[in-house]
Design a protein around this motif. Structure first.
Motif, short mmCIF file in Angstrom:
data_model
loop_
_atom_site.label_atom_id
_atom_site.label_comp_id
_atom_site.label_asym_id
_atom_site.label_seq_id
_atom_site.Cartn_x
_atom_site.Cartn_y
_atom_site.Cartn_z
N VAL A 50 0.84 -1.21 0.00
CA VAL A 50 0.00 0.00 0.00
C VAL A 50 0.87 1.25 0.00
O VAL A 50 0.62 2.21 -0.74
CB VAL A 50 -0.95 -0.02 1.22
N ALA A 51 1.91 1.26 0.85
CA ALA A 51 2.80 2.42 0.90
C ALA A 51 3.53 2.61 -0.43
O ALA A 51 3.68 3.75 -0.93
CB ALA A 51 3.81 2.24 2.03
N LEU A 52 3.95 1.51 -1.07
CA LEU A 52 4.64 1.60 -2.36
C LEU A 52 3.72 2.18 -3.42
O LEU A 52 4.13 3.05 -4.22
CB LEU A 52 5.14 0.22 -2.77
N LEU A 53 2.47 1.70 -3.44
CA LEU A 53 1.51 2.23 -4.42
C LEU A 53 1.28 3.72 -4.17
O LEU A 53 1.16 4.51 -5.12
CB LEU A 53 0.18 1.47 -4.33
N GLY A 54 1.23 4.11 -2.88
CA GLY A 54 1.04 5.53 -2.57
C GLY A 54 2.23 6.36 -3.04
O GLY A 54 2.05 7.46 -3.59
N LEU A 55 3.42 5.85 -2.83
CA LEU A 55 4.61 6.58 -3.26
C LEU A 55 4.65 6.71 -4.79
O LEU A 55 4.99 7.77 -5.33
CB LEU A 55 5.87 5.88 -2.75
N ILE A 56 4.34 5.61 -5.48
CA ILE A 56 4.34 5.67 -6.95
C ILE A 56 3.30 6.67 -7.45
O ILE A 56 3.56 7.46 -8.36
CB ILE A 56 4.07 4.26 -7.53
N TYR A 57 2.10 6.62 -6.81
CA TYR A 57 1.05 7.56 -7.23
C TYR A 57 1.49 8.99 -6.97
O TYR A 57 1.30 9.88 -7.81
CB TYR A 57 -0.22 7.25 -6.45
N GLY A 58 2.10 9.28 -5.78
CA GLY A 58 2.55 10.63 -5.48
C GLY A 58 3.68 11.08 -6.41
O GLY A 58 3.70 12.23 -6.86
N TRP A 59 4.58 10.14 -6.73
CA TRP A 59 5.68 10.48 -7.63
C TRP A 59 5.14 10.84 -9.02
O TRP A 59 5.59 11.81 -9.64
CB TRP A 59 6.63 9.29 -7.72
N ARG A 60 4.15 10.06 -9.49
CA ARG A 60 3.59 10.34 -10.81
C ARG A 60 2.86 11.67 -10.82
O ARG A 60 2.95 12.44 -11.80
CB ARG A 60 2.64 9.22 -11.22
N ARG A 61 2.16 12.01 -9.77
CA ARG A 61 1.47 13.31 -9.72
C ARG A 61 2.48 14.46 -9.70
O ARG A 61 2.29 15.48 -10.36
CB ARG A 61 0.58 13.38 -8.48
N THR A 62 3.56 14.28 -8.91
CA THR A 62 4.57 15.34 -8.85
C THR A 62 5.23 15.53 -10.21
O THR A 62 5.45 16.66 -10.67
CB THR A 62 5.64 14.98 -7.80
N ARG A 63 5.51 14.41 -10.87
CA ARG A 63 6.14 14.50 -12.19
C ARG A 63 5.22 15.18 -13.20
O ARG A 63 5.67 16.00 -14.00
CB ARG A 63 6.49 13.09 -12.64
#
Length: 614
Positions: A595-608
């Protein structure tokens, strides 16, 4: 006027916060009854029957759950079950939209709450902390002067599968202003004979307390009052076509029928041969109706069961009577609310039911024999009255279990298609149910109640659940169709099936080792016995040395097998511990990590994506 970007961002965050609070407030009002049950067996989802009863309430009710919270602090299983009951009651209260008020009270010792719980008929259990009594029951009440309070004395964990049924039944009885109408049609002397001093059967006095009982004459009946909710048809003999047609139409209208037939009714007082020379074998049957319903019943055959034979006193001797059966808990259907809590029902010279090959009906067992049963002609049973043990001669069990009582379910069709009276029904409007019992003697006092004089009164002590069986049938069928539709639920306790499988495998290994040890022990003892004659003056030293070697070899092998047993146990514990570690890793580390990994990936994609826009 130029607004800074920081101010707009703060204003937007404030607007989002206000919008979030508004959405939460609206959802808390509009979605109060919305629930999502994610359990595999949907144990927290109310059945349609319960919903119909709750939605049909027309007056406010108060439900009070008495639970000894302090006294059960060390009873984890009971506390878990209380949580299940509490959640169900809360779900019902939410569904009632304010018509049900739910209270939870801890009746501490020597308090007014404890006195109130006992006054409502709640039954405390022993075994609480510091020897305290444990209350765990429910009291339902309406307004002052309305229906008398109803109670569930104790929520027995053994009845967890029927907890929803018990609660819904309490709600139904609170909303029911009067007792159900019960019709009794019988050719047996159920009501006794005051002229010769015969008292009514205990069963009839019990039914008078449960329902508004109406006695129907089988010789003159042509119509059954639709207000009758349950009809007990007991020992139907030589019924006229009009009487059978009345029963037929009663069932098609949705009436609830319980049929008691018998290949040899021992309580039948009719003469075996009347003044006109007609022979009466004291049997009963409903051949025309049974044929229409797809039921096969042979009134000339009786079920024997040597493994369940009751012990009777005859000519000063105690003997087992294979035609008088004491059916225990293993012979009762504990998935049916009628027989779930019963422990023993006694039958005598009973028949059995089967389904016709071409029928679509279903027979749901309530009571059945063991697989040691056999079938004999009813006349043979009558001939062996002076010596019941003769029934065991040439006894050949069929290894089948015979249905002595069952629910028959189908969309019934009329047995009288040729009739065209006004209001005639050719087929029921929907699925119906008839309860069939292949014995009438079970209703008599002698098979379930002991009567002893006490201070000028009769002391009644039941030794079997025959009366409870009939009372449960009337109680169950006399309720609404919604109540009948509530079936047993699965247990909320989720066993560790994988651990049980490992335990079973280890048990099998232990069994093999145990048998190996027993075989070696037997072989060693046999060898030692062979050496005994060799012990004499000629060679006592040689014999003793050989015995010692045998014993030493046995002891060494015994120690080796003991080590192997401990190794098997060690392997079992290791496998269970490894399984526990894997489950803990999955629940504590792996799933949250994903869950934390998916959250990080989602946040990274939004920031990018935001950087690309800028």
């Amino acid at each position: 006027m130029h607004l800074s970007r920081t101010f707009l961002l703060r204003l937007s965050l404030l607007g989002i916060a206000v919008l979030f609070l508004v959405v939460i407030a609206i959802s808390s009002l509009s979605l109060r009854t919305a629930r999502v049950d994610l359990t595999s067996d949907r144990i927290y989802t109310l059945t349609p029957g319960t919903l119909d009863i709750v939605d049909g309430l027309r007056k406010p009710l108060t439900l009070t759950l008495y639970f000894s919270d302090h006294a059960t602090r060390d009873l984890a299983q009971l506390r878990s079950y209380e949580q299940r009951v509490h959640e169900m009651l809360r779900e019902i209260a939410v569904r009632a939209h304010g018509r049900i008020r739910l209270r939870v009270i801890d009746p501490v010792p020597y308090s007014d709450d404890e006195d109130a719980a006992e006054s409502y008929g709640l039954t405390p259990a022993s075994g609480g902390s510091n020897g305290e009594r444990v209350f765990f029951g429910l009291v339902g009440s309406a307004g002052p002067g309305d229906t008398a309070p109803q109670a569930i004395p104790f929520f027995d964990p053994a009845r967890e599968a029927f907890v929803e049924y018990d609660i819904a039944k309490l709600l139904y009885e609170l909303g029911m202003p009067k007792k159900p109408r019960l019709g009794v049609m019988s050719s047996l002397p159920l009501e006794g004979n005051l002229v010769i001093g015969e008292a009514p059967w205990t069963l009839m006095r019990q039914l008078d307390q449960l329902a508004d009982v109406t006695t129907i004459d089988p010789d003159s009946v042509t119509h059954i009052d639709p207000a009758i909710s349950v009809l007990l048809l007991i020992h139907p003999k030589h019924l006229s076509e009009d009487a059978q047609y009345a029963i037929d139409q009663f069932v098609l209208r949705g009436g609830h029928l319980v049929v008691f037939v018998d290949p040899d009714a021992e309580m039948d007082t009719a003469p075996l041969i009347d003044s006109q020379g007609t022979v009466d074998d004291h049997d009963s049957n409903l051949p025309r109706l049974f044929q229409a319903w797809g039921v096969v019943f042979d009134p000339t055959r009786v079920v024997l069961d040597r493994s369940q034979a009751l012990t009777i006193e005859l000519n000063g001797n105690s003997i087992g009577h294979p035609a008088m059966l004491g059916l225990g808990a293993q012979d009762l259907n504990h998935d049916d609310v009628v027989t779930a809590s019963l422990q023993r029902i006694n039958f005598s010279t009973a028949g059995f039911f089967e389904l016709a090959p071409d029928t679509k009906a279903r027979l749901i067992p309530l009571v059945q024999t063991s697989d040691e049963a056999a079938i004999v002609p009813a006349q043979r049973v009558r001939d062996s009255a002076s010596d019941p043990t003769s029934l065991l001669e040439n006894y050949e069990p069929t290894h089948d279990r015979y249905l002595l009582a069952a629910r028959l379910r189908d969309t019934f069709h009329t047995a009288f298609p040729e009739r065209r009276e006004k209001g005639h029904l050719a087929v029921a409007s929907g699925p119906g149910e008839v309860v069939l019992v292949a014995d009438t003697d079970l209703l008599s006092d002698r098979l379930w109640i002991d009567v002893q004089p006490l201070l000028g009164q009769q002391q009644l002590t039941p030794f079997a659940n025959n009366g409870d069986f009939v009372a449960n049938l009337v109680d169950n069928l006399g309720g609404s169709s919604a109540l009948l539709s509530i079936r047993g639920r699965v247990n909320s306790q989720r066993p560790f099936t994988r651990v049980k499988a490992l335990q079973a495998a280890a048990d099998r290994k232990f069994l093999v080792k145990k048998r190996e040890l027993e075989n070696e022990l037997y072989e060693t003892q046999r060898r030692l016995a062979e050496l005994q004659p060799a012990k004499g003056a000629a060679a006592p030293t040689t014999a003793t040395a050989e015995q010692r070697r045998e014993v030493e070899q046995y002891l060494q092998r015994k120690l080796a097998i003991g080590k192997e047993l401990r190794e098997v146990q060690h392997q079992l514990n290791a496998e269970i511990d490894a399984l526990g570690l894997r489950l803990k890793f999955i629940n504590i580390v792996l799933v949250p990590g994903l869950v934390a990994l998916l959250g990080l990936i989602y946040g990274w994609r939004r920031t990018r994506r935001a950087r690309r826009v800028v």
